[in-house]
Design a protein around this motif. Structure first.
Motif, PDB file in Angstrom:
ATOM      1  N   THR A   1       0.863  -1.070  -0.071  1.00 57.26           N
ATOM      2  CA  THR A   1       0.245  -0.027   0.082  1.00 57.26           C
ATOM      3  C   THR A   1       0.927   1.208  -0.249  1.00 57.26           C
ATOM      4  O   THR A   1       0.592   2.162  -0.766  1.00 57.26           O
ATOM      5  N   SER A   2       2.125   1.313   0.830  1.00 55.21           N
ATOM      6  CA  SER A   2       2.812   2.356   0.906  1.00 55.21           C
ATOM      7  C   SER A   2       3.358   2.868  -0.722  1.00 55.21           C
ATOM      8  O   SER A   2       3.571   3.764  -0.931  1.00 55.21           O
ATOM      9  N   ARG A   3       3.627   1.693  -1.239  1.00 56.72           N
ATOM     10  CA  ARG A   3       4.410   1.758  -2.500  1.00 56.72           C
ATOM     11  C   ARG A   3       3.293   2.171  -3.645  1.00 56.72           C
ATOM     12  O   ARG A   3       3.755   3.022  -4.591  1.00 56.72           O
ATOM     13  N   ALA A   4       2.033   1.973  -3.324  1.00 58.49           N
ATOM     14  CA  ALA A   4       0.804   2.496  -4.285  1.00 58.49           C
ATOM     15  C   ALA A   4       0.800   3.894  -4.300  1.00 58.49           C
ATOM     16  O   ALA A   4       0.620   4.623  -5.173  1.00 58.49           O
ATOM     17  N   VAL A   5       1.045   4.327  -2.641  1.00 58.38           N
ATOM     18  CA  VAL A   5       1.075   5.768  -2.513  1.00 58.38           C
ATOM     19  C   VAL A   5       2.245   6.564  -3.365  1.00 58.38           C
ATOM     20  O   VAL A   5       1.872   7.539  -4.165  1.00 58.38           O
ATOM     21  N   GLY A   6       3.266   5.838  -3.234  1.00 52.18           N
ATOM     22  CA  GLY A   6       4.459   6.568  -3.882  1.00 52.18           C
ATOM     23  C   GLY A   6       4.340   6.656  -5.383  1.00 52.18           C
ATOM     24  O   GLY A   6       4.541   7.582  -6.173  1.00 52.18           O
ATOM     25  N   LYS A   7       3.692   5.602  -5.882  1.00 54.22           N
ATOM     26  CA  LYS A   7       3.758   5.417  -7.244  1.00 54.22           C
ATOM     27  C   LYS A   7       2.628   6.380  -7.755  1.00 54.22           C
ATOM     28  O   LYS A   7       2.622   6.968  -9.042  1.00 54.22           O
ATOM     29  N   ALA A   8       1.322   6.374  -7.246  1.00 55.30           N
ATOM     30  CA  ALA A   8       0.527   7.206  -7.549  1.00 55.30           C
ATOM     31  C   ALA A   8       0.804   8.689  -7.671  1.00 55.30           C
ATOM     32  O   ALA A   8       0.590   9.365  -8.456  1.00 55.30           O
ATOM     33  N   ILE A   9       1.627   9.185  -6.762  1.00 53.07           N
ATOM     34  CA  ILE A   9       1.831  10.396  -6.471  1.00 53.07           C
ATOM     35  C   ILE A   9       3.051  10.787  -7.758  1.00 53.07           C
ATOM     36  O   ILE A   9       3.012  11.675  -8.493  1.00 53.07           O
ATOM     37  N   ASN A  10       3.916   9.947  -7.953  1.00 54.01           N
ATOM     38  CA  ASN A  10       4.982   9.992  -9.071  1.00 54.01           C
ATOM     39  C   ASN A  10       4.241   9.873 -10.254  1.00 54.01           C
ATOM     40  O   ASN A  10       4.733  10.743 -11.257  1.00 54.01           O
ATOM     41  N   ASP A  11       3.650   8.744 -10.592  1.00 53.24           N
ATOM     42  CA  ASP A  11       2.716   8.961 -12.002  1.00 53.24           C
ATOM     43  C   ASP A  11       2.070  10.366 -12.174  1.00 53.24           C
ATOM     44  O   ASP A  11       2.160  10.556 -13.504  1.00 53.24           O
ATOM     45  N   ALA A  12       1.143  10.556 -11.284  1.00 57.84           N
ATOM     46  CA  ALA A  12       0.575  11.688 -11.367  1.00 57.84           C
ATOM     47  C   ALA A  12       1.334  13.085 -11.848  1.00 57.84           C
ATOM     48  O   ALA A  12       1.236  13.780 -12.430  1.00 57.84           O
ATOM     49  N   ALA A  13       2.579  13.281 -10.780  1.00 63.02           N
ATOM     50  CA  ALA A  13       3.152  14.303 -10.847  1.00 63.02           C
ATOM     51  C   ALA A  13       4.005  14.428 -12.183  1.00 63.02           C
ATOM     52  O   ALA A  13       4.336  15.472 -12.676  1.00 63.02           O
ATOM     53  N   GLN A  14       4.716  13.341 -12.595  1.00 66.56           N
ATOM     54  CA  GLN A  14       5.495  13.374 -13.692  1.00 66.56           C
ATOM     55  C   GLN A  14       4.526  13.866 -14.986  1.00 66.56           C
ATOM     56  O   GLN A  14       5.052  14.483 -15.840  1.00 66.56           O
ATOM     57  N   VAL A  15       3.388  13.625 -15.138  1.00 69.12           N
ATOM     58  CA  VAL A  15       2.535  14.055 -16.007  1.00 69.12           C
ATOM     59  C   VAL A  15       1.990  15.611 -15.749  1.00 69.12           C
ATOM     60  O   VAL A  15       2.164  16.314 -16.691  1.00 69.12           O
ATOM     61  N   LEU A  16       1.582  15.679 -14.777  1.00 72.83           N
ATOM     62  CA  LEU A  16       1.051  17.062 -14.440  1.00 72.83           C
ATOM     63  C   LEU A  16       2.055  18.311 -14.102  1.00 72.83           C
ATOM     64  O   LEU A  16       1.838  19.488 -14.783  1.00 72.83           O
ATOM     65  N   LEU A  17       3.061  18.048 -13.400  1.00 75.76           N
ATOM     66  CA  LEU A  17       3.774  19.064 -13.114  1.00 75.76           C
ATOM     67  C   LEU A  17       4.442  19.711 -14.376  1.00 75.76           C
ATOM     68  O   LEU A  17       4.595  21.088 -14.169  1.00 75.76           O
ATOM     69  N   PRO A  18       5.068  18.913 -15.105  1.00 76.75           N
ATOM     70  CA  PRO A  18       5.894  19.773 -16.406  1.00 76.75           C
ATOM     71  C   PRO A  18       4.469  20.558 -17.123  1.00 76.75           C
ATOM     72  O   PRO A  18       5.130  21.573 -17.602  1.00 76.75           O
ATOM     73  N   ARG A  19       3.433  19.987 -17.110  1.00 73.36           N
ATOM     74  CA  ARG A  19       2.411  20.698 -17.955  1.00 73.36           C
ATOM     75  C   ARG A  19       2.006  22.186 -16.931  1.00 73.36           C
ATOM     76  O   ARG A  19       1.926  23.170 -17.773  1.00 73.36           O
ATOM     77  N   ILE A  20       2.006  22.110 -15.868  1.00 75.21           N
ATOM     78  CA  ILE A  20       1.458  23.079 -15.036  1.00 75.21           C
ATOM     79  C   ILE A  20       2.475  24.330 -14.647  1.00 75.21           C
ATOM     80  O   ILE A  20       2.223  25.138 -14.503  1.00 75.21           O
ATOM     81  N   SER A  21       4.005  23.662 -14.560  1.00 73.09           N
ATOM     82  CA  SER A  21       4.658  24.829 -13.873  1.00 73.09           C
ATOM     83  C   SER A  21       4.826  25.794 -14.722  1.00 73.09           C
ATOM     84  O   SER A  21       5.248  27.167 -14.325  1.00 73.09           O
ATOM     85  N   PRO A  22       4.944  25.969 -16.093  1.00 70.87           N
ATOM     86  CA  PRO A  22       5.207  27.156 -16.958  1.00 70.87           C
ATOM     87  C   PRO A  22       3.845  27.957 -16.792  1.00 70.87           C
ATOM     88  O   PRO A  22       3.824  29.273 -17.322  1.00 70.87           O
ATOM     89  N   GLN A  23       2.672  27.612 -16.246  1.00 69.09           N
ATOM     90  CA  GLN A  23       1.416  28.208 -16.268  1.00 69.09           C
ATOM     91  C   GLN A  23       1.222  28.952 -15.009  1.00 69.09           C
ATOM     92  O   GLN A  23       0.250  29.268 -14.606  1.00 69.09           O
ATOM     93  N   LEU A  24       2.041  28.713 -13.964  1.00 68.90           N
ATOM     94  CA  LEU A  24       1.701  29.110 -12.698  1.00 68.90           C
ATOM     95  C   LEU A  24       1.382  30.414 -12.575  1.00 68.90           C
ATOM     96  O   LEU A  24       0.493  30.707 -11.707  1.00 68.90           O
TER      97      LEU A  24
END
Lengths: 212, 228
Positions: free
Chosen positions: B198-221
């Motif tokens: 379950t701990s691994r699932a939390v880490g992976k869920a954050i990583n997978d979402a952040a890898q996609v989302l953060l590059p997209r939104i950081s130039p738009q902050l």
């Protein structure tokens, strides 16, 4: 075919005691075992099923002379599915948390054998008033059955009853009770209890006839 | 009295079709009426549920705005018109009482022990960290997998570093879950011993979402900084 008041009472009590869907007929086991992890879940599932039972049996009974027997299963299922959809929307409107807790088992009321069984065996042969009273009794009996499981599992498995903590901080929950095996343990214990009651009653009856 | 007994095989086709047609009409009416009757309440419930979940992970937020981040890098407010491009990711911007950006919340999902674990995490764009998370849906074992919300050592993983690499295309360091007690870097998640999956699932869920989302939104902050 005398329609005396005791018969109405009898129709109602049939589902609660003599033909209790959970403990006597052992029907509808899928929601009985799956959603009874807490008292609230059990009660809401029971109320939802009762609503579907009463209204679909009422409508089926109302239309019983119109429904040709060749298409009766199709019509029953359409009627049941309609009221399940209504319940589905109402539960979403009342509480999303409850909707998530009950999950797919709300939709699965469609295939609950208690309802189709009542439609086929009772509502299709009796006038709407009697059919609805009998269905209400069955629904209340089912709810009582679910509550008997839900409250016991919640008390042991979470130390609460309808969300209210019963024991102090030091309580260690008996987790298996809220897991699937717990459902079987508690159901088995209740069936054992009712079987013992039944056997005692029969022994007493036998003794009474011997003495007489 | 009993007509059926007298003529058992002669149910006319018309009777069957009439009954089924009449019944479909009645049932259709009931379903549509109940759908429309509950629609407003259901939508309101969904809105409140999202708001509560976001306020839980961004405690200083007082209001939220729903956005979509498209693969080309733009962000569009949901409900402000315009069509979402395919592959767009939904996220929520939380604003404090003065209308300043308090944090960004997004959903992540990864396979846990029993089923998918869906979480909502809060990203702090100023510090470049994942500030906290909450569980949206999980079927993890009670008493074992649900420790991720109460275990003090596990909660001490947050804030979790989530900085972008120099080219702003990926995270500088992949967020990974490591064995209990072996965390050395601020972007690693220290697993709960006994609830590693379950701990691994939390880490992976954050990583997978952040890898996609953060590059997209950081130039738009800049677009998100003030409540519009």
């Amino acid at each position: 075919m005398s329609q005396s008041p005791p018969r109405t009472w009898d129709e109602f009590m049939e589902g609660i005691w003599r033909q209790n869907p959970v403990f006597v007929m052992v029907l509808g086991m899928c929601p009985t075992l799956a959603v009874t992890v807490s008292g609230v879940n059990a009660l809401s599932m029971g109320v939802a099923t009762t609503f579907v039972l009463v209204f679909s049996c009422g409508l089926i009974s109302l239309l019983r002379k119109l429904i040709p027997k060749e298409v009766r299963i199709a019509t029953y299922i359409v009627i049941i599915a309609t009221f399940v959809t209504v319940v589905d929307y109402v539960i979403q409107a009342v509480s999303l948390a409850l909707y998530d807790a009950l999950g797919a088992f709300i939709q699965l009321i469609v295939v609950n054998c208690i309802i189709l069984g009542r439609a086929e065996a009772h509502a299709s042969k009796t006038p709407p008033g009697v059919a609805m009273i009998n269905a209400l009794g069955m629904g209340v009996g089912f709810t009582i059955g679910l509550l008997a499981l839900g409250t016991v599992r919640e008390i042991f498995g979470a130390g609460t009853l309808f969300g209210v903590a019963l024991f102090g901080e030091s309580f260690q929950p008996w987790v298996v009770m809220v897991l699937p095996p717990g459902g079987f343990f508690v159901l088995g214990s209740w069936l054992l209890f009712f079987a013992a009651l039944e056997r005692r009653k029969q022994r007493k009856l036998a003794e009474a006839t011997q003495n007489a | 009295m009993n007509v059926e007994a007298l003529a058992p095989q002669t149910t006319p086709t018309v009777a069957m079709i009439r009954t089924l047609g009449l019944l479909s009409a009645i049932c259709g009416l009931i379903i549509v009426a109940s759908y429309q009757g509950t629609y407003a309440a259901v939508q309101e419930n969904k809105r409140i549920a999202i708001e509560r979940a976001v306020f839980k992970v961004i405690p200083t937020a007082k209001s939220i705005e729903e956005y979509l981040a498209s693969p080309e890098g733009g962000v569009t407010k949901v409900g402000a018109g315009g069509t979402a491009s395919p592959g767009a990711v939904k996220f929520y911007a939380g604003y404090d009482a003065t209308g300043k950006l308090a944090g960004i919340a997004a959903e992540g999902v990864a396979k846990g022990y029993a089923d998918n674990v869906r979480i909502l995490f809060a990203y702090d764009p100023v510090a470049g960290t994942v500030a906290s998370f909450s569980v949206v849906a999980s079927r993890e074992t009670p008493g074992i997998g649900d420790k991720i919300l109460v275990n003090k050592d596990f909660l001490a993983n947050f804030p979790l570093e989530a900085k972008l690499s120099a080219d702003l295309k990926t995270l500088a360091h992949e967020i990974r879950t490591v064995k209990h007690g072996s965390k050395v870097n601020p972007w690693e998640v220290d697993a709960i011993s006994g609830a590693t999956i379950t701990s691994r699932a939390v880490g992976k869920a954050i990583n997978d979402a952040a890898q996609v989302l953060l590059p997209r939104i950081s130039p738009q902050l800049d677009k998100l900084k003030e409540k519009s």
